[in-house]
Design a protein around this motif. Structure first.
Motif, short mmCIF file in Angstrom:
data_model
loop_
_atom_site.label_atom_id
_atom_site.label_comp_id
_atom_site.label_asym_id
_atom_site.label_seq_id
_atom_site.Cartn_x
_atom_site.Cartn_y
_atom_site.Cartn_z
N TRP A 1 -0.53 -4.84 8.79
CA TRP A 1 -0.19 -6.35 8.35
C TRP A 1 -0.44 -7.22 9.44
CZ3 TRP A 1 1.75 -7.36 3.36
CH2 TRP A 1 2.09 -6.43 2.70
N PRO B 1 0.87 -1.25 -0.05
CA PRO B 1 0.11 0.01 -0.24
C PRO B 1 0.90 1.21 -0.01
CG PRO B 1 -0.47 -1.35 1.70
CD PRO B 1 0.68 -1.90 1.36
N PHE B 2 0.29 2.25 -0.56
CA PHE B 2 1.01 3.54 -0.45
C PHE B 2 0.04 4.79 -0.53
CE2 PHE B 2 0.29 2.79 -5.09
CZ PHE B 2 -0.15 4.18 -5.56
N PRO C 1 -9.69 2.00 12.61
CA PRO C 1 -9.71 1.04 11.77
C PRO C 1 -8.59 -0.02 12.20
CG PRO C 1 -9.25 2.59 10.34
CD PRO C 1 -9.38 3.37 11.57
N VAL D 1 -7.23 -3.49 6.11
CA VAL D 1 -7.77 -2.17 6.48
C VAL D 1 -9.25 -2.15 6.67
CG1 VAL D 1 -7.93 0.27 6.16
CG2 VAL D 1 -5.92 -0.97 5.07
N HIS D 2 -9.79 -2.30 8.21
CA HIS D 2 -11.08 -2.45 8.09
C HIS D 2 -11.45 -2.17 9.60
CE1 HIS D 2 -10.95 -6.73 9.81
NE2 HIS D 2 -9.62 -6.57 9.27
N SER D 3 -12.81 -1.83 9.62
CA SER D 3 -13.26 -1.38 11.00
C SER D 3 -14.39 -2.37 11.70
CB SER D 3 -14.12 -0.25 11.17
OG SER D 3 -13.18 1.01 10.75
N LEU E 1 -7.05 8.62 -6.04
CA LEU E 1 -7.53 7.13 -6.01
C LEU E 1 -7.81 6.48 -7.05
CD1 LEU E 1 -10.04 7.90 -2.91
CD2 LEU E 1 -7.56 7.02 -2.77
N GLN F 1 -10.69 4.83 5.86
CA GLN F 1 -9.63 3.97 5.87
C GLN F 1 -8.49 4.87 4.75
OE1 GLN F 1 -12.63 3.29 3.84
NE2 GLN F 1 -11.25 3.42 1.85
N MET G 1 -5.45 -1.27 10.95
CA MET G 1 -4.66 -0.95 9.71
C MET G 1 -3.34 -1.34 9.90
SD MET G 1 -4.35 3.02 8.11
CE MET G 1 -5.80 3.20 7.91
N ASN H 1 -12.05 1.90 -5.10
CA ASN H 1 -10.97 1.90 -5.97
C ASN H 1 -10.49 0.51 -6.47
OD1 ASN H 1 -8.32 2.22 -7.21
ND2 ASN H 1 -7.38 2.29 -5.09
N TYR I 1 -2.20 -7.74 4.21
CA TYR I 1 -2.49 -6.41 4.35
C TYR I 1 -3.98 -6.06 4.71
CZ TYR I 1 -2.67 -1.22 4.48
OH TYR I 1 -2.98 0.18 4.84
N ALA J 1 -3.81 5.14 -5.90
CA ALA J 1 -3.46 5.42 -4.62
C ALA J 1 -4.25 4.68 -3.75
CB ALA J 1 -3.30 7.01 -4.16
N ASP J 2 -3.95 4.04 -2.43
CA ASP J 2 -4.52 3.64 -1.54
C ASP J 2 -4.93 4.40 -0.39
OD1 ASP J 2 -4.26 0.65 -2.14
OD2 ASP J 2 -2.07 1.45 -2.08
N LYS J 3 -4.23 5.58 0.04
CA LYS J 3 -4.74 6.57 0.84
C LYS J 3 -4.10 7.96 0.23
CE LYS J 3 -2.82 3.84 4.37
NZ LYS J 3 -2.57 3.53 5.58
N SER K 1 -6.14 -1.06 -8.24
CA SER K 1 -5.07 -1.85 -7.80
C SER K 1 -5.41 -3.35 -8.09
CB SER K 1 -5.15 -1.85 -6.26
OG SER K 1 -5.11 -0.46 -5.76
N LYS L 1 -2.55 -6.00 -2.34
CA LYS L 1 -1.55 -5.28 -1.64
C LYS L 1 -0.65 -5.91 -0.63
CE LYS L 1 -2.24 -1.42 -3.52
NZ LYS L 1 -1.27 -0.37 -4.24
#
Lengths: 257, 193
Positions: free
Chosen positions: B116, A82-83, B112, B139-141, A99, A129, B114, B12, B137, A103-105, B15, B178
């Motif tokens: 690994w 991630p970046f 969250p 990322v979550h709540s 995004l 997030q 966030m 998104n 990896y 981009a992740d964030k 990725s 990711k």
């Protein structure tokens, strides 16, 4: 408040300053044909065990935006960690574009101070997030005050009050840079970091002051940071990431090795 | 191989497309039912908020289509959560593909989650050549509770299901796109299912 034990690892985050699509300040940690190419560097860092990357657009001019988008697209295409992208982001459209490029964030700083509602708008539209609020602060007469424009413009906003506000507005993470520590290589601002971790319930990235491996051990153990960001110590090979992670592991700090 | 990514405007997907591109496969973003039905593999991504994402699925009729798919389907992150029975986020009824509820982490941990974390108790072809306690990896709540359909467990505040499987349906809470080499291996495994 005591946080429960868990296996979530502490993150090591190299930060790359970008100007006109190229890294600045020089990078010299491995034999690279083109150490100014952020994509090559990013891949290298991913292979060496970096957990995440931050790209900071330090020029951040309108003309430069297209170049930045191209870079983000290429990084997303080739890098499998991630970046975050920061620098000059001030609207929902800016974030939407980044995004979409992969981009992740995104990280916002001065624009959030000038118009705090931006944090709400971004978190409502894209989810918290991907919203990192970067806070540059300096301790002046014992009081931590938020600074703008890369730490050059002081404000009267208090760091800890601002941190609580950005969390309430929907920030998913705080990237805290101590202007007192940045560039000193004398260690992170652990006291302020620990207080931040106590006051808010979102992850905190420590930034500013990394000089040796012990500084990272301290910022995780004493500063209670969730991630640590650094630039030059990684770029110039002063601290190899694998060696750093092994040292953290040996100090009982959970890391991904 | 025809690979489609369900397009419902939730987050998104670049990725994910890039991750398959690195593996030499083109993943097509689509909301057309016939295109999705005729794919060899279907990816169901998602980031953002559950109730608004579910609303978008309903508006396009994809909420009816997805549970009827016969080929391997992989839900990622919010995609996986929407495949569950119910989510506390926005009190949202899910697709009910996985017989489990989605709850919010308490404030005993940072939310969250966030970064690994490890996956263990791996129980699926999806994890072929991936070792126990591999890092992924996340990322979550919100999280899916550990249940009979869990094929991976992650510990954050409590052990929860970080991957689920039911027939041809798979879901992962983490982001394989990711998650470095381990994530790549998982995507390769999915392509071979």
């Amino acid at each position: 408040m005591a946080k429960s034990d868990n296996m979530l690892t502490k993150r090591i985050v190299p930060c790359l300053d970008i100007k006109n699509g190229r890294t600045v300040k020089g990078v010299n940690f491995v034999d690279l044909r083109d150490a100014g190419d952020p994509v090559i560097l990013a891949k290298q860092y991913a292979d060496l065990g970096a957990d995440e990357l931050v790209f900071l657009d330090i020029a951040a001019t309108l003309e430069n935006r297209k170049t930045m988008h191209d870079m983000v697209l290429k990084v997303a295409e080739q890098v499998n960690i991630p970046f975050t992208v920061g620098g000059g982001i001030s609207t929902v459209e800016d974030v939407d574009d980044l995004l979409h490029c992969g981009a992740d964030k995104v990280s916002i700083n001065s624009s959030a101070v000038k118009r705090p509602e931006l944090i709400n708008e971004l978190s409502d539209k894209f989810g918290s997030q991907c919203v990192v609020v970067a806070i540059d602060a300096k301790q002046v007469n014992g009081e931590w005050l938020v600074h703008l424009a890369g730490g050059t413009i002081p404000t009267t906003i208090k760091l800890f009050e601002w941190a609580i506000e950005v969390e309430q507005r929907g920030a998913g993470e705080i990237l805290f840079t101590s202007m007192n520590h940045d560039g000193t290589k004398a260690g992170f601002a652990n006291e302020a970091l620990a207080k931040l971790s106590e006051l808010v319930n979102i992850p905190i990235i420590a930034s500013g002051g990394a000089g040796n491996i012990q500084h990272f051990v301290d910022t995780f153990n004493i500063g209670k940071a969730d991630a640590a960001l650094a630039a030059s110590v990684f770029h110039f090979g002063e601290i190899p990431i694998l060696e750093l992670k092994e040292a953290l592991f040996n100090n009982g700090i959970p890391v991904r090795i | 191989m025809k690979l489609s990514i369900v397009n419902y405007g939730a987050g998104n997907i670049k990725s994910i497309q890039f991750a398959f591109q690195r593996l030499g496969h083109k993943a097509v973003l689509t909301d057309k039912p016939e295109e999705i039905i005729n794919s060899d593999k279907v990816l169901f991504p998602g980031v953002g908020e559950a109730s608004s994402a579910m609303l978008k699925l309903k508006q396009s009729g994809l909420d009816v289509l997805i549970p009827t798919l016969k080929q391997p389907v992989l839900g990622i992150c919010l995609g996986m959560q929407l495949m569950c029975k119910h989510s506390e986020e926005g009190d949202t009824a899910g697709l009910g593909i996985f017989d489990v509820n989605v709850k919010r982490f308490s404030n005993k941990v940072k939310v969250p989650q966030m970064g690994w974390n490890t996956i263990s108790n791996l129980k699926s072809e999806l994890f072929k050549d991936i070792k126990e306690k591999e890092y992924m990896y996340l990322v979550h709540s919100y999280y899916a509770e550990a249940c009979a359909e869990s094929i991976a467990i992650t510990d954050y505040e409590l052990p929860y299901a970080s991957a689920l499987e039911n027939d041809n349906f798979f879901g992962v809470q983490f982001h394989p796109e990711k998650s470095s080499k381990a994530g790549e291996q998982l995507l390769k495994n999915f392509l071979k299912l």
